[in-house]
Scaffold this motif. Structure first.
Motif, PDB file in Angstrom:
ATOM      1  N   UNK A 153      -4.269  11.122   0.072  1.00 45.34           N
ATOM      2  CA  UNK A 153      -4.441  10.660  -1.026  1.00 45.34           C
ATOM      3  C   UNK A 153      -3.951   9.217  -1.480  1.00 45.34           C
ATOM      4  N   UNK A 154      -2.306   8.992  -1.395  1.00 43.90           N
ATOM      5  CA  UNK A 154      -2.174   8.056  -1.296  1.00 43.90           C
ATOM      6  C   UNK A 154      -2.613   7.120  -0.430  1.00 43.90           C
ATOM      7  N   UNK A 155      -2.980   8.102   1.432  1.00 44.19           N
ATOM      8  CA  UNK A 155      -3.081   7.086   2.073  1.00 44.19           C
ATOM      9  C   UNK A 155      -4.713   6.367   1.848  1.00 44.19           C
ATOM     10  N   UNK A 156      -5.426   7.273   1.683  1.00 43.08           N
ATOM     11  CA  UNK A 156      -6.951   7.057   0.631  1.00 43.08           C
ATOM     12  C   UNK A 156      -6.951   5.793   0.035  1.00 43.08           C
ATOM     13  N   UNK A 157      -6.102   6.003  -1.301  1.00 41.93           N
ATOM     14  CA  UNK A 157      -5.290   4.734  -1.923  1.00 41.93           C
ATOM     15  C   UNK A 157      -4.601   3.130  -1.035  1.00 41.93           C
ATOM     16  N   UNK A 158      -4.515   3.810  -0.243  1.00 41.67           N
ATOM     17  CA  UNK A 158      -3.710   2.318   0.209  1.00 41.67           C
ATOM     18  C   UNK A 158      -4.794   1.765   1.059  1.00 41.67           C
ATOM     19  N   UNK A 159      -5.943   2.807   1.795  1.00 38.67           N
ATOM     20  CA  UNK A 159      -6.914   2.490   2.411  1.00 38.67           C
ATOM     21  C   UNK A 159      -7.895   1.242   1.614  1.00 38.67           C
ATOM     22  N   UNK A 163      -9.494  -2.634   2.097  1.00 40.42           N
ATOM     23  CA  UNK A 163     -10.621  -3.518   1.789  1.00 40.42           C
ATOM     24  C   UNK A 163     -10.500  -4.135   1.001  1.00 40.42           C
ATOM     25  N   UNK A 164     -10.683  -4.360  -0.695  1.00 43.05           N
ATOM     26  CA  UNK A 164     -10.092  -5.192  -1.639  1.00 43.05           C
ATOM     27  C   UNK A 164      -9.853  -6.394  -1.258  1.00 43.05           C
ATOM     28  N   UNK A 165      -8.580  -6.157  -0.383  1.00 43.24           N
ATOM     29  CA  UNK A 165      -7.999  -7.362   0.091  1.00 43.24           C
ATOM     30  C   UNK A 165      -8.226  -7.675   1.433  1.00 43.24           C
ATOM     31  N   UNK A 166      -9.325  -7.531   1.929  1.00 45.57           N
ATOM     32  CA  UNK A 166      -9.625  -8.189   3.060  1.00 45.57           C
ATOM     33  C   UNK A 166      -9.572  -9.617   3.088  1.00 45.57           C
ATOM     34  N   UNK A 167     -10.517 -10.373   2.302  1.00 46.58           N
ATOM     35  CA  UNK A 167     -10.811 -12.138   2.565  1.00 46.58           C
ATOM     36  C   UNK A 167      -9.662 -12.751   2.319  1.00 46.58           C
ATOM     37  N   UNK A 168      -8.318 -12.226   1.524  1.00 43.92           N
ATOM     38  CA  UNK A 168      -7.139 -12.714   1.822  1.00 43.92           C
ATOM     39  C   UNK A 168      -6.673 -11.971   3.009  1.00 43.92           C
ATOM     40  N   UNK A 169      -5.925 -11.152   3.753  1.00 45.04           N
ATOM     41  CA  UNK A 169      -5.621 -11.405   4.973  1.00 45.04           C
ATOM     42  C   UNK A 169      -6.508 -11.813   6.028  1.00 45.04           C
ATOM     43  N   UNK A 170      -7.859 -12.071   5.967  1.00 45.54           N
ATOM     44  CA  UNK A 170      -8.371 -13.056   6.984  1.00 45.54           C
ATOM     45  C   UNK A 170      -7.946 -14.632   6.384  1.00 45.54           C
ATOM     46  N   UNK A 171      -7.643 -14.880   5.458  1.00 47.01           N
ATOM     47  CA  UNK A 171      -7.202 -16.090   5.362  1.00 47.01           C
ATOM     48  C   UNK A 171      -6.292 -16.617   5.733  1.00 47.01           C
ATOM     49  N   UNK A 197       2.668  -9.023   6.624  1.00 51.65           N
ATOM     50  CA  UNK A 197       1.517  -9.642   5.663  1.00 51.65           C
ATOM     51  C   UNK A 197       0.859  -8.953   5.004  1.00 51.65           C
ATOM     52  N   UNK A 198       0.826  -7.646   5.281  1.00 51.52           N
ATOM     53  CA  UNK A 198      -0.609  -6.756   5.095  1.00 51.52           C
ATOM     54  C   UNK A 198      -1.530  -6.592   5.601  1.00 51.52           C
ATOM     55  N   UNK A 199      -1.852  -6.625   6.654  1.00 49.74           N
ATOM     56  CA  UNK A 199      -2.635  -6.718   7.662  1.00 49.74           C
ATOM     57  C   UNK A 199      -2.952  -5.976   7.910  1.00 49.74           C
ATOM     58  N   UNK A 200      -4.063  -4.880   7.740  1.00 50.36           N
ATOM     59  CA  UNK A 200      -4.725  -3.398   7.727  1.00 50.36           C
ATOM     60  C   UNK A 200      -4.333  -2.880   9.702  1.00 50.36           C
ATOM     61  N   UNK A 372      14.340  -9.704  -8.089  1.00 49.16           N
ATOM     62  CA  UNK A 372      12.904  -8.466  -8.075  1.00 49.16           C
ATOM     63  C   UNK A 372      12.160 -10.234  -7.742  1.00 49.16           C
ATOM     64  N   UNK A 373      10.793  -9.498  -6.975  1.00 50.25           N
ATOM     65  CA  UNK A 373       9.668 -10.695  -6.300  1.00 50.25           C
ATOM     66  C   UNK A 373       9.464 -10.790  -7.493  1.00 50.25           C
ATOM     67  N   UNK A 374       8.852 -12.477  -8.030  1.00 48.15           N
ATOM     68  CA  UNK A 374       8.376 -12.974  -8.474  1.00 48.15           C
ATOM     69  C   UNK A 374       6.816 -12.420  -8.701  1.00 48.15           C
ATOM     70  N   UNK A 375       5.731 -12.689  -7.817  1.00 47.39           N
ATOM     71  CA  UNK A 375       4.920 -12.375  -7.610  1.00 47.39           C
ATOM     72  C   UNK A 375       3.749 -11.035  -6.903  1.00 47.39           C
ATOM     73  N   UNK A 376       3.943 -10.352  -7.046  1.00 49.61           N
ATOM     74  CA  UNK A 376       3.903  -8.505  -6.068  1.00 49.61           C
ATOM     75  C   UNK A 376       2.359  -8.344  -5.615  1.00 49.61           C
ATOM     76  N   UNK A 377       2.301  -8.668  -4.353  1.00 49.87           N
ATOM     77  CA  UNK A 377       0.907  -8.047  -4.132  1.00 49.87           C
ATOM     78  C   UNK A 377       0.409  -7.080  -4.526  1.00 49.87           C
ATOM     79  N   UNK A 378      -0.822  -6.755  -4.015  1.00 52.46           N
ATOM     80  CA  UNK A 378      -1.132  -4.756  -4.693  1.00 52.46           C
ATOM     81  C   UNK A 378      -0.686  -3.884  -3.545  1.00 52.46           C
ATOM     82  N   UNK A 379      -0.074  -4.578  -2.417  1.00 51.43           N
ATOM     83  CA  UNK A 379       0.421  -4.184  -1.477  1.00 51.43           C
ATOM     84  C   UNK A 379       1.593  -3.285  -1.382  1.00 51.43           C
TER      85      UNK A 379
END
Length: 404
Positions: A153-159, A163-171, A197-200, A372-379
């Motif tokens: 279930x956690x892996x499904x949440x990570x996928x 998918x939602x951040x794919x455009x950011x990773x492409x940049x 980098x959070x790249x899938x 503590x990291x100031x700006x946390x990415x969803x990943x």
């Protein structure tokens, strides 16, 4: 004591004998004394009186920072990564296996791929995370190793996050290519550093969806290289340049390239700072086209390399990277073997944690005073939740997956 009388005769026939009195000569020793042993004499300093020499500490165990300069929360993050090494490596490897399972006998031979200590039983590492990994006996009477239902279930949440951040990773990948000298990077290097980098994991298959950005070239040795297709000026702005527009003074204090001067000048603190700014500014943009033409050992080249590493860390999820990640891009970013010493000379911006052989560099401004990291990415938020599950022996009430 014996005396010796020496008689000499001159060549002159009329001369008489002369007497010469010499210094006394010592008498011969007693023959019995010659056989006497001197082994009782102490001719060497006893070991318990010798000053003990400290063994030189190995770079594998010697900390980068001395005790007064240690920052505990940065060192703790490095220790946390080491503790969860089996979790992160096994999650990535098992996700590529059919049905997310692996025979236990085969898994015991993959210590490097799964991240458990060589020579140890993998079952010990599996038992450390009972909510995420499990073993079971298959119909072939063999023991198998795989994910629990909670982990699936956690892996499904990570996928879904990927998918939602794919455009950011492409940049992010586009900016890496724009920083590289030849605007090309082997896909294997991007895959090796994908987690920071959070790249899938399947990024190598996703790039074909972006022909306007990337081109995959297969070289003669079979290596697949990712090339940049179009240059985007809007992406060619570094994090330091954006910070300069917001807080100019803070950006000026980020790095320090001191200018040598004689003591006769008798400069105060402000004068020294203004003099050093002549060396520090202007910084060389990591996206500059002239970077590859700079002489490697000039000050301008060093300022360029410092800027490249600052931008590289700014693109990572947690604003940090290990020596292994940085070395991967040595050729692409024109880094030298003195990168370690170069980072140590910029303590205002970078903090090196860990040991001299396995160090991790942090962007200090990206963390608050408590580490503590100031700006946390969803990943990053997801990874922290995964770590909390990994530390549990059983599921705590009220702590579970996000409700959709």
């Amino acid at each position: 004591m014996a005396w010796r009388l020496i008689l000499t005769r001159s060549n002159n026939p009329n001369s008489t004998l002369t007497e010469t009195l010499t210094l006394p000569l010592p008498s011969l020793p007693n023959p019995s004394f010659l056989s006497f042993s001197t082994s009782f004499l102490i001719t060497k300093t006893p070991k318990h009186f010798k000053k003990r020499k400290r063994n030189k500490q190995s770079p594998r165990t010697k900390h980068v920072q001395s005790q007064p300069n240690l920052v505990p929360h940065f060192e703790h993050i490095v220790e946390r990564d080491s503790f969860f090494r089996f979790l992160t490596k096994s999650k990535s490897f098992l996700s590529t296996q059919p049905e997310h399972i692996l025979r236990l006998d085969d898994a015991g031979k993959l210590h490097r791929e799964l991240g458990f200590p060589r020579g140890r039983k993998i079952s010990r590492s599996i038992l450390r995370h009972p909510l995420l990994f499990q073993t079971y006996r298959h119909s072939d009477s063999k023991m198998w190793f795989g994910f629990t239902e909670l982990m699936e279930d956690l892996l499904a949440e990570e996928r879904a996050i990927e998918d939602s951040l794919e455009s950011n990773r492409i940049d992010t990948v586009r900016k890496l290519l724009m920083m590289s000298t030849n605007k090309r990077i082997p896909l294997s290097k991007i895959h090796h550093c994908r987690q920071i980098f959070g790249i899938p994991d399947d990024f190598r298959d996703r790039v074909i969806k972006y022909p306007n950005y990337f081109r995959v070239v297969v070289e003669g040795d079979g290596k697949r290289v990712l090339e940049l297709v179009n240059w985007d000026p809007s992406l060619a702005v570094s994090a330091l340049e954006m910070e300069f527009m917001v807080d100019e003074d803070k950006a000026k204090r980020a790095f320090k390239f001191p200018m040598k001067h004689g003591k006769d000048l008798d400069l105060d603190f402000d004068d020294t700072r203004q003099l050093n700014l002549l060396n520090t500014l202007p910084l060389v943009s990591p996206y500059s086209e002239v970077a590859s033409k700079l002489d490697v050992w000039t000050l301008e080249a060093e300022k360029y390399r410092v800027g490249v590493l600052h931008e590289f860390l700014s693109l990572t999820l947690e604003k940090r990277a290990s020596i292994h990640h940085i070395v991967e891009f040595k050729e692409e970013f024109c880094l030298t073997k003195h990168t370690y010493q170069m980072l140590l000379k910029q303590p205002r911006t970078f903090y090196l944690a860990g040991t001299e052989m396995n160090w991790v560099v942090f962007l200090k401004d990206a963390y608050d005073e408590n580490g503590v990291l100031i700006n946390k990415d969803p990943q990053v938020v997801f990874n922290e939740k995964l770590y909390r599950f990994a530390e549990m022996r059983e599921l705590e009430p009220g702590f579970g997956l996000e409700k959709k």
